[in-house]
Design a protein around this motif. Structure first.
Motif, PDB file in Angstrom:
ATOM      1  N   GLY A 165       0.808  -1.216   0.000  1.00  0.00           N
ATOM      2  CA  GLY A 165       0.000   0.000   0.000  1.00  0.00           C
ATOM      3  C   GLY A 165       0.838   1.260   0.000  1.00  0.00           C
ATOM      4  N   LEU A 166       1.919   1.274   0.776  1.00  0.00           N
ATOM      5  CA  LEU A 166       2.798   2.448   0.812  1.00  0.00           C
ATOM      6  C   LEU A 166       3.537   2.620  -0.510  1.00  0.00           C
ATOM      7  N   ILE A 167       3.908   1.497  -1.129  1.00  0.00           N
ATOM      8  CA  ILE A 167       4.564   1.575  -2.437  1.00  0.00           C
ATOM      9  C   ILE A 167       3.598   2.147  -3.473  1.00  0.00           C
ATOM     10  N   LEU A 168       2.346   1.684  -3.442  1.00  0.00           N
ATOM     11  CA  LEU A 168       1.331   2.209  -4.361  1.00  0.00           C
ATOM     12  C   LEU A 168       1.109   3.690  -4.123  1.00  0.00           C
ATOM     13  N   VAL A 237      12.954   2.414   8.080  1.00  0.00           N
ATOM     14  CA  VAL A 237      13.629   3.679   7.777  1.00  0.00           C
ATOM     15  C   VAL A 237      13.346   4.086   6.334  1.00  0.00           C
ATOM     16  N   ILE A 238      13.460   3.131   5.414  1.00  0.00           N
ATOM     17  CA  ILE A 238      13.171   3.427   4.001  1.00  0.00           C
ATOM     18  C   ILE A 238      11.723   3.885   3.834  1.00  0.00           C
ATOM     19  N   LEU A 239      10.780   3.164   4.433  1.00  0.00           N
ATOM     20  CA  LEU A 239       9.356   3.513   4.299  1.00  0.00           C
ATOM     21  C   LEU A 239       9.066   4.874   4.915  1.00  0.00           C
ATOM     22  N   CYS A 240       9.695   5.183   6.031  1.00  0.00           N
ATOM     23  CA  CYS A 240       9.483   6.474   6.705  1.00  0.00           C
ATOM     24  C   CYS A 240       9.886   7.636   5.809  1.00  0.00           C
ATOM     25  N   VAL A 241      11.099   7.573   5.269  1.00  0.00           N
ATOM     26  CA  VAL A 241      11.609   8.675   4.445  1.00  0.00           C
ATOM     27  C   VAL A 241      10.763   8.847   3.185  1.00  0.00           C
ATOM     28  N   VAL A 242      10.458   7.743   2.508  1.00  0.00           N
ATOM     29  CA  VAL A 242       9.695   7.820   1.260  1.00  0.00           C
ATOM     30  C   VAL A 242       8.284   8.348   1.518  1.00  0.00           C
ATOM     31  N   THR A 243       7.627   7.830   2.564  1.00  0.00           N
ATOM     32  CA  THR A 243       6.256   8.249   2.863  1.00  0.00           C
ATOM     33  C   THR A 243       6.193   9.737   3.222  1.00  0.00           C
ATOM     34  N   ASN A 283     -11.292   5.939  -7.473  1.00  0.00           N
ATOM     35  CA  ASN A 283     -11.217   4.531  -7.066  1.00  0.00           C
ATOM     36  C   ASN A 283      -9.824   4.165  -6.565  1.00  0.00           C
ATOM     37  N   LEU A 284      -8.796   4.832  -7.110  1.00  0.00           N
ATOM     38  CA  LEU A 284      -7.436   4.588  -6.624  1.00  0.00           C
ATOM     39  C   LEU A 284      -7.271   5.103  -5.203  1.00  0.00           C
ATOM     40  N   ILE A 285      -7.887   6.237  -4.921  1.00  0.00           N
ATOM     41  CA  ILE A 285      -7.838   6.762  -3.555  1.00  0.00           C
ATOM     42  C   ILE A 285      -8.507   5.775  -2.601  1.00  0.00           C
ATOM     43  N   LYS A 286      -9.668   5.253  -3.001  1.00  0.00           N
ATOM     44  CA  LYS A 286     -10.364   4.285  -2.164  1.00  0.00           C
ATOM     45  C   LYS A 286      -9.522   3.020  -1.983  1.00  0.00           C
ATOM     46  N   ALA A 287      -8.794   2.630  -3.025  1.00  0.00           N
ATOM     47  CA  ALA A 287      -7.951   1.432  -2.928  1.00  0.00           C
ATOM     48  C   ALA A 287      -6.833   1.636  -1.912  1.00  0.00           C
ATOM     49  N   VAL A 288      -6.196   2.813  -1.937  1.00  0.00           N
ATOM     50  CA  VAL A 288      -5.128   3.095  -0.972  1.00  0.00           C
ATOM     51  C   VAL A 288      -5.696   3.167   0.439  1.00  0.00           C
ATOM     52  N   VAL A 289      -6.880   3.768   0.572  1.00  0.00           N
ATOM     53  CA  VAL A 289      -7.524   3.819   1.889  1.00  0.00           C
ATOM     54  C   VAL A 289      -7.793   2.415   2.403  1.00  0.00           C
ATOM     55  N   ALA A 290      -8.309   1.553   1.533  1.00  0.00           N
ATOM     56  CA  ALA A 290      -8.602   0.178   1.939  1.00  0.00           C
ATOM     57  C   ALA A 290      -7.332  -0.556   2.348  1.00  0.00           C
ATOM     58  N   ILE A 291      -6.263  -0.376   1.566  1.00  0.00           N
ATOM     59  CA  ILE A 291      -4.988  -1.012   1.911  1.00  0.00           C
ATOM     60  C   ILE A 291      -4.426  -0.388   3.186  1.00  0.00           C
ATOM     61  N   GLY A 292      -4.648   0.924   3.346  1.00  0.00           N
ATOM     62  CA  GLY A 292      -4.181   1.592   4.562  1.00  0.00           C
ATOM     63  C   GLY A 292      -4.755   0.981   5.815  1.00  0.00           C
ATOM     64  N   VAL A 293      -5.970   0.500   5.729  1.00  0.00           N
ATOM     65  CA  VAL A 293      -6.578  -0.166   6.884  1.00  0.00           C
ATOM     66  C   VAL A 293      -5.744  -1.377   7.288  1.00  0.00           C
ATOM     67  N   PHE A 294      -5.187  -2.086   6.280  1.00  0.00           N
ATOM     68  CA  PHE A 294      -4.333  -3.232   6.590  1.00  0.00           C
ATOM     69  C   PHE A 294      -3.084  -2.792   7.353  1.00  0.00           C
ATOM     70  N   GLY A 295      -2.529  -1.625   6.982  1.00  0.00           N
ATOM     71  CA  GLY A 295      -1.361  -1.117   7.703  1.00  0.00           C
ATOM     72  C   GLY A 295      -1.678  -0.810   9.153  1.00  0.00           C
ATOM     73  N   LEU A 296      -2.824  -0.197   9.363  1.00  0.00           N
ATOM     74  CA  LEU A 296      -3.240   0.111  10.729  1.00  0.00           C
ATOM     75  C   LEU A 296      -3.518  -1.165  11.513  1.00  0.00           C
ATOM     76  N   VAL A 297      -4.160  -2.121  10.846  1.00  0.00           N
ATOM     77  CA  VAL A 297      -4.451  -3.401  11.497  1.00  0.00           C
ATOM     78  C   VAL A 297      -3.162  -4.121  11.864  1.00  0.00           C
ATOM     79  N   ALA A 298      -2.147  -4.039  10.995  1.00  0.00           N
ATOM     80  CA  ALA A 298      -0.872  -4.712  11.271  1.00  0.00           C
ATOM     81  C   ALA A 298      -0.283  -4.242  12.596  1.00  0.00           C
ATOM     82  N   SER A 299      -0.243  -2.932  12.802  1.00  0.00           N
ATOM     83  CA  SER A 299       0.312  -2.404  14.053  1.00  0.00           C
ATOM     84  C   SER A 299      -0.612  -2.667  15.228  1.00  0.00           C
TER      85      SER A 299
END
Length: 450
Positions: A165-168, A237-243, A283-299
């Protein structure tokens, strides 16, 4: 005389975790910090102030993580910082270090639950944010109860999805990056803004140390904990800087803090950044939002796992009610500790204070870092022959950097958040008084190390 490090006939956790699962846990504990929370530091520090705070925090976490890895490999027990401080500094400091760890891991999930609700609310605006947040507690506490291998496998899956999701997200925003966006009101509150932004920079990496709390459930922990910590830290570290640059570089920091026409900070900065990209398919925004939920769930899910182990260890050694130290006969998981933490987290949710909860979690984390690093120095001095499968490089300079930066960050947070620091001290020392009165004085011998 039996040490608290010797479990004897006490309940033991199963060793099922592999290096890949550890990477998933390490990244998963933290990755929600890429999806929300850090943007709350931008009104304080601006683009430049937040960037400087993040740079300092990256150095702090890089040096601390390798210092903490030495402790985790030498004493691979579920209690983490509590175990290290107890052995190095005695029962009193062990209790304080353990309580700081409990505060961090119990207060971090409610803040993440708020964000889960905020992200889902953008997809289902008719449903209350708090409903999603409380529902998340019940679902993921239940998954943790079912078994650590299932929990870790689930964690690995959602972490991989969150990284994708972060890469997208970055692939959609970086083509529209402009340096001029970084220069907009880059330091709105001067130098003081850098210090005010620190807790939100810490949020980028907070809880990676939770890997130490599953050392007892790791196959060959002396080797695999090193691999887990180092690979997870590099990825983060890589994800932090890029994001950071992909978010702020589109339309400036205000665009990822405040929704259009509002003055209240958002818990969903990445969708705000995407909304600034011209011509982007909704729809791409909604896709990133949906994937973002997975990131939040992971933590959220990962920290619930780690928090269950810290509370479990407190109960197992008698520093908390004994029922918290019991495990399920079939699942071999700390059921009662997990349920206790869930109830406490839901009460915190009802306050509705995301930023304040993040700051209190950071107070717990920084106190843990200071005590753990001091413990490393003391163990090196007092137990020179203790088995150390991994030794932090460039000793004593690397842990000294970690100690100094952790202490300075702790002092800075206290200066700029005196009210929340007072609440943190109450959360820390009221239980300590109970420990001192009802446990320590009556059990000095059994709390000592052989």
């Amino acid at each position: 005389r039996r040490s608290i490090l010797d479990n004897g006939k006490q309940p033991e956790l199963q060793k099922t975790l592999t290096p890949l699962m550890l990477w998933g846990l390490g990244v998963g504990y933290v990755i929600s910090g890429m999806y929300f929370g850090w943007n709350l530091g931008l009104p304080e520090g601006g683009t430049l102030g937040m960037a400087i705070a993040t740079f300092v925090v990256i150095i702090m976490y890089s040096t601390f993580t390798f210092s903490y890895t030495e402790l985790a490999c030498s004493l691979p027990k579920a209690g983490g910082a509590f175990i290290y401080a107890h052995k190095a500094l005695g029962p009193r400091w062990g209790f304080i270090g353990g309580m700081a760890q409990n505060i961090e891991f119990i207060f971090a999930p409610p803040a993440i639950a708020f964000a889960i609700g905020a992200y889902l609310n953008t997809l289902f605006p008719e449903t209350n944010t708090l409903f999603f947040a409380i529902g998340s507690y019940f679902i993921f506490t239940f998954i943790n109860i079912l078994g650590v291998q299932l929990a870790a496998t689930f964690e690995l899956l959602v972490t991989v999805i969150a990284v994708i999701g972060l890469i997208l997200f970055s692939s959609l925003t970086l083509p529209h990056f402009e340096w001029s966006s970084l220069q907009q009101n880059a330091l709105p509150n001067g130098v003081s803004g850098i210090f005010k932004a620190l807790p939100f920079a810490i949020w980028f990496f907070l809880a990676i140390e939770g890997l130490a709390n599953v050392a007892e459930e790791t196959k060959n922990p002396q080797k695999n904990i090193v691999l887990g910590f180092s690979r997870a830290l590099f990825t983060l570290v890589i994800l932090c800087v890029v994001t950071y640059f992909a978010s702020v570089g589109v339309s400036g920091w205000q665009a990822v803090v405040f929704p259009s026409g509002e003055t209240t900070a958002s818990d969903a900065p990445l969708p705000l950044a995407l909304s600034q990209v011209p011509g982007l398919n909704p729809n791409l925004i909604k896709a990133v939002v949906a994937i973002g939920v997975f990131g939040l769930v992971a933590s959220f899910h990962g920290i619930i796992l780690a928090a269950g182990r810290t509370t479990f260890e407190f109960g197992r050694v008698g520093y908390a009610p004994s029922f918290l130290g019991k495990i399920g006969g079939k699942t071999k998981t700390p059921i009662y500790a997990l349920i206790f933490n869930m109830m406490f987290g839901i009460v915190s949710l009802l306050t509705g204070k995301t930023g304040e909860i993040i700051t209190i979690a950071c107070f717990g984390a920084l106190t843990l870092y200071v005590i753990s690093t001091v413990s490393l120095f003391r163990l090196r001095r007092d137990y020179p022959k203790m088995e150390r499968p991994f030794k932090v490089m460039a000793y004593p300079f690397v842990p000294l950097i970690a100690l100094v930066l952790s202490f300075l960050c702790l002092i800075s947070l206290a200066i700029y958040n005196p009210g929340l620091f007072f609440i943190f001290l109450l959360l820390l020392f009221i239980p300590f008084l109970g420990f001192e009165i009802f446990l320590y004085k009556k059990n000095k011998k059994t709390l000592s190390f052989s």
